[in-house]
Design an enzyme around this catalytic site. Sequence first.
Site, PDB file in Angstrom:
ATOM      1  N   CYS A 166       0.795  -1.235   0.000  1.00 38.23           N
ATOM      2  CA  CYS A 166       0.000   0.000   0.000  1.00 38.23           C
ATOM      3  C   CYS A 166       0.823   1.280   0.000  1.00 38.23           C
ATOM      4  CB  CYS A 166      -0.911   0.012   1.222  1.00 38.23           C
ATOM      5  SG  CYS A 166       0.067   0.021   2.726  1.00 38.23           S
ATOM      6  N   CYS A 178      -0.428  -4.807   7.552  1.00 38.60           N
ATOM      7  CA  CYS A 178      -0.069  -3.642   8.364  1.00 38.60           C
ATOM      8  C   CYS A 178       0.748  -4.099   9.579  1.00 38.60           C
ATOM      9  CB  CYS A 178      -1.319  -2.903   8.820  1.00 38.60           C
ATOM     10  SG  CYS A 178      -2.578  -2.745   7.539  1.00 38.60           S
TER      11      CYS A 178
HETATM   12 FE1  FES Z   1      -1.105  -0.774   4.296  1.00 41.07          FE
HETATM   13 FE2  FES Z   1      -2.345  -0.541   6.560  1.00 41.07          FE
HETATM   14  S1  FES Z   1      -3.244  -0.499   4.575  1.00 41.07           S
HETATM   15  S2  FES Z   1      -0.218  -0.501   6.247  1.00 41.07           S
END
Ligand code: FES
Length: 123
Positions: free
Chosen positions: A34, A103
């Site tokens: 992300c 995450c």
């Molecule tokens: Fe990537 Fe949380 S969505 S670190």
Amino acid sequence: MDYSEKVIQHFREPHNVGVLEEANAFGKVGSPACGDKTEMYLKIEDGIIKEAKFMTFGCAAAIASSSVATDLLKGMTIEEAKALKNEQVIKELGGLPEAKIHCSVMVEEAVRAALEDYEARQK
Ligand code: FES
């Protein structure tokens, strides 16, 4: 699955946020999933983590994971910290949605990077 109450608490009022000026271990990791980032600062003395702080530029799960991980790290030996896995962070948080597992992995990797930095400084 929604966020647990604990995730929401740690996101709203995260523990140990900031730059630790006296850190002697630093790790920075970005998540390829992300683009979010975590910086981990540790102060290690006599093989024990005395202080831990973080700066996370990311989602609620990343901030909550960093918050509980830094709480867990304080007082750990280096060996215990090396063994800290994202599953333990998830357990502390009362679970994470499937799409947010990465995450907690980012935070585990930031801890490992900081410990590697510490070991490199000892040489
Ligand atoms: Fe990537 Fe949380 S969505 S670190």
